[in-house]
Scaffold this active site. Structure first.
Site, PDB file in Angstrom:
ATOM      1  N   GLU A   1      -6.451  -1.873   2.394  1.00  0.00           N
ATOM      2  CA  GLU A   1      -7.623  -2.299   1.635  1.00  0.00           C
ATOM      3  C   GLU A   1      -8.651  -2.710   2.680  1.00  0.00           C
ATOM      4  O   GLU A   1      -8.671  -3.836   3.162  1.00  0.00           O
ATOM      5  CB  GLU A   1      -7.286  -3.452   0.690  1.00  0.00           C
ATOM      6  CG  GLU A   1      -8.358  -3.677  -0.370  1.00  0.00           C
ATOM      7  CD  GLU A   1      -9.297  -4.833  -0.064  1.00  0.00           C
ATOM      8  OE1 GLU A   1     -10.341  -4.932  -0.720  1.00  0.00           O
ATOM      9  OE2 GLU A   1      -8.991  -5.646   0.824  1.00  0.00           O
TER      10      GLU A   1
ATOM     11  N   ASP B   1      -3.907  -6.423   1.900  1.00  0.00           N
ATOM     12  CA  ASP B   1      -5.247  -6.912   1.563  1.00  0.00           C
ATOM     13  C   ASP B   1      -6.061  -7.199   2.831  1.00  0.00           C
ATOM     14  O   ASP B   1      -5.544  -7.703   3.822  1.00  0.00           O
ATOM     15  CB  ASP B   1      -5.086  -8.215   0.758  1.00  0.00           C
ATOM     16  CG  ASP B   1      -6.407  -8.758   0.250  1.00  0.00           C
ATOM     17  OD1 ASP B   1      -7.082  -8.029  -0.482  1.00  0.00           O
ATOM     18  OD2 ASP B   1      -6.754  -9.906   0.601  1.00  0.00           O
TER      19      ASP B   1
END
Ligand code: OTU
Length: 651
Positions: free
Chosen positions: A327, A285
């Site tokens: 991401e 992330d």
């Protein structure tokens, strides 16, 4: 020369390894892989931390972390590693089709998800991104991205045993499991944060902690705000600690400080821990944010890339079958760098979210034109081999309009006005739009805004059903299928979002929940209505029409080897502003060439067959649409493409 030095360094480290590790049997592959990657690992670690007095001790600890996790890796997973090392481009195959889902929204909990894998298989999904499953403080969870304990499953959705059982069941079905590792921050209730708060210097050093505003103010000069409405600014005052702490996202998400090697080693340990629990792919992330530097936006810094290269190399030693997804929702020129920067010839993440393509598709729907889409794809930088995109239409996050201003200009629009139009179009401020989106992240200072909403509600299905307008329902379904055909055929792994396969509409319940009402992303994080899902078996229903068509498209995609992502896509200039066309050839098989064309307009469009022939496509009369198996309509040497229609053409 350096090779020799690094060889003796490696020997020193191995000699100092704990006896427990040394006496382990079956370490052969570990030592071979460590030998092969040690030079890169050591030089990256030195670049990042070489000036520290504890450098050697930390280096020792890094190797021990890899070794211990290797010892914990099961024989089955080790066998998978070996297979994937042999077939190292395995994930580029067109046979992979993904879906992202919240286990509780999809099926109450992890056991429920396991019992519903057959539904995903029915559709043709064989890669599942199970959205964050870890323990977060209720009400301060950021949808799972504010983690309180990186090794503990949220007890409302299950246990570690459930994850193990899920991954086992998925592997038996030849499905891949993707899990998140939230690298950039922890919850303020994580043990490290609690200990920092209670004054432990060691843990304050895990974060960016400041006595006063001097340094925070300097950072603020160049750092953008991620959640300007709910969490303005990038620092939060902690009353107990009596200090400021960096919080780029929500004020309860404390940014981890990777200039501290202990943080890197802890997070590597967590990555390998989830690899050992059967994750085939780890979604890392917010990777753009991993390095902070005063005077910069604190995104896409070179060191962020070095950290990812280091994590990848270490993962190659312990769990080489495991892939990383970057991401990084950043500018197109920056995104491809997350496949691997050339500074040090190393890889980073094999897969990256194609947020540019996603946003461009939404532009094409609103404008009914593929002009910006065409420009944007054209300026998408080439990517490395053995790297691939995750192509998606919707996900759990908002839609940011992150395309390039110069592309917007080239497409003939003024950037600020055009973005304003798109926001208005999707959020109900534009009279001619059937979309039912919500604004997200409106920033009064910069005028920026993003968009929330489900696929179905954004393309007008919600308003069409409400008004009982059958024609509008048809249009919405056609747009849903057009967009899906684009992500299924682009090259890369298509990632569907749960609920979209049955046309799930916005869920407005979040407005009644105090902890969610400020965050409109909850409007598109639904609980699946399984009675509605059942309707996929009733011909004529909306659910049936979407589900069956998607199922067919997915099955066809898996048969088209030219869709495997070996960088064989060629964007075509077909001089019709409403059409997007690209061709794929399979470098391994020259005869298989497929031409994809999509019409974003509300009226039929045509393509000049002469032109296609000049481009080297098709003998007249030999064209077949692979989606239907039939010849597409041709009139006066023109190929006709219905409103919101698409073809996957081959000879
Ligand atoms: C990611 O988001 C997650 O996908 C979000 O759900 C989290 O809220 C966030 O991180 C914090 O963990 O970091 O690299 O526009 O696109 O915040 C981009 C909002 C991110 C998201 C952005 C994104």
């Amino acid at each position: 020369m350096y090779e020799q030095v690094s060889h003796s360094l490696l020997n020193d480290i191995l000699a100092k390894l704990d006896m427990e590790i040394i006496k382990q049997p079956k370490m052969r592959y570990f030592y071979t892989r460590l030998g092969a990657n040690f030079y890169a690992i050591h030089s990256l670690f030195e670049l990042l931390y070489g000036n520290r007095s504890d450098f050697s001790a930390q280096m020792q600890k890094l190797v021990e972390t890899m070794a211990r996790q290797y010892i914990d890796r099961s024989d089955e997973l080790r066998a998978t590693d070996l297979e994937r090392e042999k077939e190292h481009s395995w994930f580029l195959s067109q046979k992979w089709v993904g879906m992202a889902l919240y286990s509780d929204g999809f099926a109450e909990d992890l056991q429920g998800l396991k019992s519903k894998l057959h539904y995903l298989q029915e559709l043709g999904i064989n890669m599942v991104h199970v959205m964050p499953v870890l323990d977060c403080p209720p009400g301060k969870s950021d949808g799972g991205y504010a983690v309180r304990d990186f090794r503990r499953i949220d007890e409302r959705i299950g246990s570690l045993d459930d994850i193990d059982a899920l991954s086992e069941s998925m592997h038996r079905r030849d499905m891949l499991l993707t899990l998140d590792v939230v690298l950039n921050h922890t919850s303020d209730e994580h043990e490290w944060a609690q200990r920092a708060r209670n004054g432990e210097q060691m843990y304050q050093d895990y974060y960016y902690v400041f006595d006063n505003r001097d340094i925070p103010d300097m950072f603020e000069e160049a750092m953008p705000e991620i959640f300007p409405e709910t969490s303005p600014g990038n620092f939060t005052w902690d009353e107990t600690m009596g200090k400021w702490v960096m919080t780029s996202f929500n004020n309860y998400q404390w940014d981890l400080n990777y200039s501290n090697p202990s943080v890197l080693i802890e997070m590597l340990d967590i990555i390998l821990y989830w690899a050992n629990h059967g994750a085939d792919i780890l979604r890392l992330d917010a990777v753009a944010f991993l390095w902070k530097k005063i005077g910069s936006t604190c995104q896409n810094e070179r060191e962020a890339h070095l950290i990812l290269q280091l994590l990848k190399d270490c993962c190659q030693v312990t769990a080489p079958g495991v892939l990383f997804i970057a991401e990084a929702i950043v500018a197109p020129v920056e995104v491809t760098k997350y496949f691997g920067e050339d500074a040090i010839n190393a890889k980073e993440c094999e897969i990256a979210y194609n947020a540019t393509y996603m946003a461009l598709l939404w532009d094409a729907v609103a404008t009914k034109k593929a002009e910006l889409l065409y420009r944007g794809i054209k300026s998408l930088p080439a990517k490395l081999e053995r790297a691939t995109w995750l192509n998606y239409i919707r996900c759990h996050d908002d839609i940011g309009l992150g395309f390039d201003d110069s592309d917007i200009n080239l497409a003939g629009y003024e950037p600020a006005a055009h973005r304003r139009f798109l926001i208005d179009y999707y959020t109900g401020n534009y009279t001619d739009s059937p979309a039912r989106g919500r604004p997200f992240g409106q920033n009064e200072k910069t005028g920026d805004a993003r968009i929330s909403g489900t696929l179905a509600s954004l393309v007008g299905l919600e308003s069409a059903i409400e008004s009982g307008d059958e024609h509008a329902i048809d249009i919405a379904i056609n747009i849903i299928l057009l967009l899906n055909s684009m992500i299924l055929s682009f090259g890369g792994i298509p990632l569907l979002y749960y609920g979209d396969e049955i046309g799930t509409l916005n869920d407005y319940n979040y407005q009644d929940d105090d902890s969610k009402q400020q965050d409109s992303r909850w409007v598109h994080r639904p609980s699946i209505d399984w009675d509605k899902a059942e309707l996929r078996n009733r011909p004529g229903s909306v659910e049936f029409r979407i589900f069956t068509a998607l199922k067919k498209l997915i099955a066809v995609r898996k048969e088209i080897s030219a869709f495997a992502d070996f960088n064989g896509r060629e964007l075509l200039d077909v001089s019709n502003p409403h059409l997007l066309a690209y061709a794929h050839s399979d470098p391994r098989n020259n005869s298989s060439r497929v031409l994809v064309v999509g019409n974003f307009d509300a009226t039929p469009q045509h393509l000049d067959l002469d032109m296609l022939q000049r481009m080297g496509f098709f003998k007249l009369g030999c064209i077949k649409d692979l989606c239907t198996g039939e010849s597409p309509p041709i009139f006066n040497d023109q190929l006709a493409i219905p409103a919101y229609g698409f073809y996957w053409l081959s000879e």
